[in-house]
Design an enzyme around this catalytic site. Structure first.
Site, PDB file in Angstrom:
ATOM      1  N   LYS A   1       0.825  -1.211   0.000  1.00  0.00           N
ATOM      2  CA  LYS A   1       0.000   0.000   0.000  1.00  0.00           C
ATOM      3  C   LYS A   1       0.858   1.260   0.000  1.00  0.00           C
ATOM      4  O   LYS A   1       0.598   2.196  -0.746  1.00  0.00           O
ATOM      5  CB  LYS A   1      -0.939   0.025   1.215  1.00  0.00           C
ATOM      6  CG  LYS A   1      -1.906  -1.134   1.287  1.00  0.00           C
ATOM      7  CD  LYS A   1      -2.907  -0.971   2.428  1.00  0.00           C
ATOM      8  CE  LYS A   1      -2.308  -0.941   3.816  1.00  0.00           C
ATOM      9  NZ  LYS A   1      -1.638  -2.191   4.230  1.00  0.00           N
TER      10      LYS A   1
ATOM     11  N   ARG B   1      -9.971   0.390   8.677  1.00  0.00           N
ATOM     12  CA  ARG B   1      -9.502  -0.959   8.965  1.00  0.00           C
ATOM     13  C   ARG B   1     -10.571  -1.806   9.635  1.00  0.00           C
ATOM     14  O   ARG B   1     -10.291  -2.924  10.032  1.00  0.00           O
ATOM     15  CB  ARG B   1      -8.308  -0.871   9.917  1.00  0.00           C
ATOM     16  CG  ARG B   1      -6.965  -1.026   9.219  1.00  0.00           C
ATOM     17  CD  ARG B   1      -5.912  -0.863  10.284  1.00  0.00           C
ATOM     18  NE  ARG B   1      -4.676  -1.523  10.005  1.00  0.00           N
ATOM     19  CZ  ARG B   1      -3.608  -0.909   9.471  1.00  0.00           C
ATOM     20  NH1 ARG B   1      -3.681   0.336   9.088  1.00  0.00           N
ATOM     21  NH2 ARG B   1      -2.494  -1.571   9.300  1.00  0.00           N
TER      22      ARG B   1
ATOM     23  N   ARG C   1      11.377  -6.240   5.156  1.00  0.00           N
ATOM     24  CA  ARG C   1      11.065  -4.816   4.966  1.00  0.00           C
ATOM     25  C   ARG C   1      11.940  -3.958   5.867  1.00  0.00           C
ATOM     26  O   ARG C   1      12.164  -4.263   7.036  1.00  0.00           O
ATOM     27  CB  ARG C   1       9.596  -4.558   5.284  1.00  0.00           C
ATOM     28  CG  ARG C   1       9.240  -3.089   5.134  1.00  0.00           C
ATOM     29  CD  ARG C   1       7.780  -2.903   4.914  1.00  0.00           C
ATOM     30  NE  ARG C   1       7.008  -2.988   6.137  1.00  0.00           N
ATOM     31  CZ  ARG C   1       5.711  -2.711   6.175  1.00  0.00           C
ATOM     32  NH1 ARG C   1       5.067  -2.362   5.088  1.00  0.00           N
ATOM     33  NH2 ARG C   1       5.057  -2.812   7.311  1.00  0.00           N
TER      34      ARG C   1
ATOM     35  N   ARG D   1      10.743  -2.065  11.590  1.00  0.00           N
ATOM     36  CA  ARG D   1       9.700  -1.683  12.537  1.00  0.00           C
ATOM     37  C   ARG D   1       9.503  -2.801  13.559  1.00  0.00           C
ATOM     38  O   ARG D   1       9.522  -3.965  13.196  1.00  0.00           O
ATOM     39  CB  ARG D   1       8.380  -1.454  11.786  1.00  0.00           C
ATOM     40  CG  ARG D   1       8.370  -0.165  11.033  1.00  0.00           C
ATOM     41  CD  ARG D   1       7.242  -0.051  10.039  1.00  0.00           C
ATOM     42  NE  ARG D   1       5.964  -0.621  10.441  1.00  0.00           N
ATOM     43  CZ  ARG D   1       4.850  -0.495   9.719  1.00  0.00           C
ATOM     44  NH1 ARG D   1       4.865   0.185   8.590  1.00  0.00           N
ATOM     45  NH2 ARG D   1       3.728  -1.039  10.121  1.00  0.00           N
TER      46      ARG D   1
ATOM     47  N   ARG E   1      -1.081  -9.163  13.154  1.00  0.00           N
ATOM     48  CA  ARG E   1      -1.615  -8.181  12.198  1.00  0.00           C
ATOM     49  C   ARG E   1      -2.386  -8.856  11.069  1.00  0.00           C
ATOM     50  O   ARG E   1      -3.395  -8.341  10.603  1.00  0.00           O
ATOM     51  CB  ARG E   1      -0.467  -7.326  11.635  1.00  0.00           C
ATOM     52  CG  ARG E   1       0.134  -6.412  12.709  1.00  0.00           C
ATOM     53  CD  ARG E   1       1.487  -5.887  12.306  1.00  0.00           C
ATOM     54  NE  ARG E   1       1.388  -4.893  11.266  1.00  0.00           N
ATOM     55  CZ  ARG E   1       2.408  -4.573  10.451  1.00  0.00           C
ATOM     56  NH1 ARG E   1       3.572  -5.191  10.559  1.00  0.00           N
ATOM     57  NH2 ARG E   1       2.247  -3.643   9.552  1.00  0.00           N
TER      58      ARG E   1
END
Ligand code: AMP
Length: 228
Positions: A19, A94, A133, A168, A179
């Site tokens: 995203k 969300r 990531r 992160r 998540r």
């Protein structure tokens, strides 16, 4: 959709579906602002504001932050003048409750959504993506160590920051699993909600970034799909 018409978009997808990367493309291509509730919350955490401190525990464990913390922050962002030609929402809504609240707000301010894009990808690929990531702590630009690495190892490509990239805390494996569960139980109903409104466009996200961009561009320019 022509260049003069406002574009009010929502991007939906699991964490790691791409995203943020696709939002950056939309910003560059159409000049509308990227409104990411995740980035805004991380900003608040960096500043150590009361909102950031309240949100931190939820975020680091991979849970949703309570609506009352999110919605005020989002509304404040959507009243800024740069949203006059539209916006691309990333990470909001969300849950179905957030989607309904957003609709009510946008109806009141006469700014209905123009399109919702869902990035479709399976969970196994997400886990592989998120564990690789890295993110710039300064400008929030994201990289993938294998598929989209920075030009210089561990450094942001943006000349204005050149910061050392970080992982992160919520990209650690246990938080990733939480998540994904949250996405399937709470966010997936939002997809059906927008499908019923006729706003939904699905894009296969397990392909090269450029191909995903081309598909999004086609949708937002209202061109029909070509057969492969
Ligand atoms: P993201 O960068 O969009 O993956 O967001 C990171 C984290 O911020 C999420 O896992 C949630 O804890 C929190 N967050 C971001 N957007 C929302 C939202 N719309 N509602 C609740 N929590 C959110």
């Amino acid at each position: 959709m022509g260049n003069d018409k406002p574009m009010r978009l929502v991007l939906i997808g699991q964490p790691g579906a791409g995203k943020g990367t696709q939002a950056a493309f939309i910003v560059e291509r159409w000049g509308i602002p990227h409104v990411s509730t995740g980035d805004m919350l991380r900003d608040e955490m960096r500043k150590g504001s009361p909102l950031g401190e309240e949100a931190r525990g939820f975020i680091n464990q991979g849970f949703l932050v309570p609506d009352e913390l999110i919605f005020g922050m989002l509304k404040e962002r959507l009243t800024r003048p740069d949203t006059g030609r539209g916006f691309v929402l990333d990470g909001f809504p969300r849950s179905q409750g957030q989607a309904v609240a957003l609709d009510e707000y946008l109806e009141r301010t006469e700014q209905p959504l123009t399109a919702v894009i869902v990035l479709v990808i399976n969970d196994d690929i997400i886990v592989q993506r998120l564990s690789n990531r890295r993110v710039c702590p300064e400008c929030a630009r994201t990289y993938h160590l294998i598929n989209n690495p920075p030009r210089t190892a561990d450094r942001c490509d943006e000349y204005k920051c050149r910061q050392t990239l970080v992982q992160r805390p919520d990209d650690k494996e246990s938080a990733i699993r939480t998540r994904l569960q949250v996405f399937h139980s709470q966010t997936a109903p939002v997809i059906e909600y927008y499908r019923q409104q006729g706003l939904l466009h699905e894009v296969q996200a397990n392909q090269e970034i450029l191909r995903v961009q081309i598909e999004i561009e086609r949708i937002l320019e209202g061109r029909p799909a070509t057969r492969r």
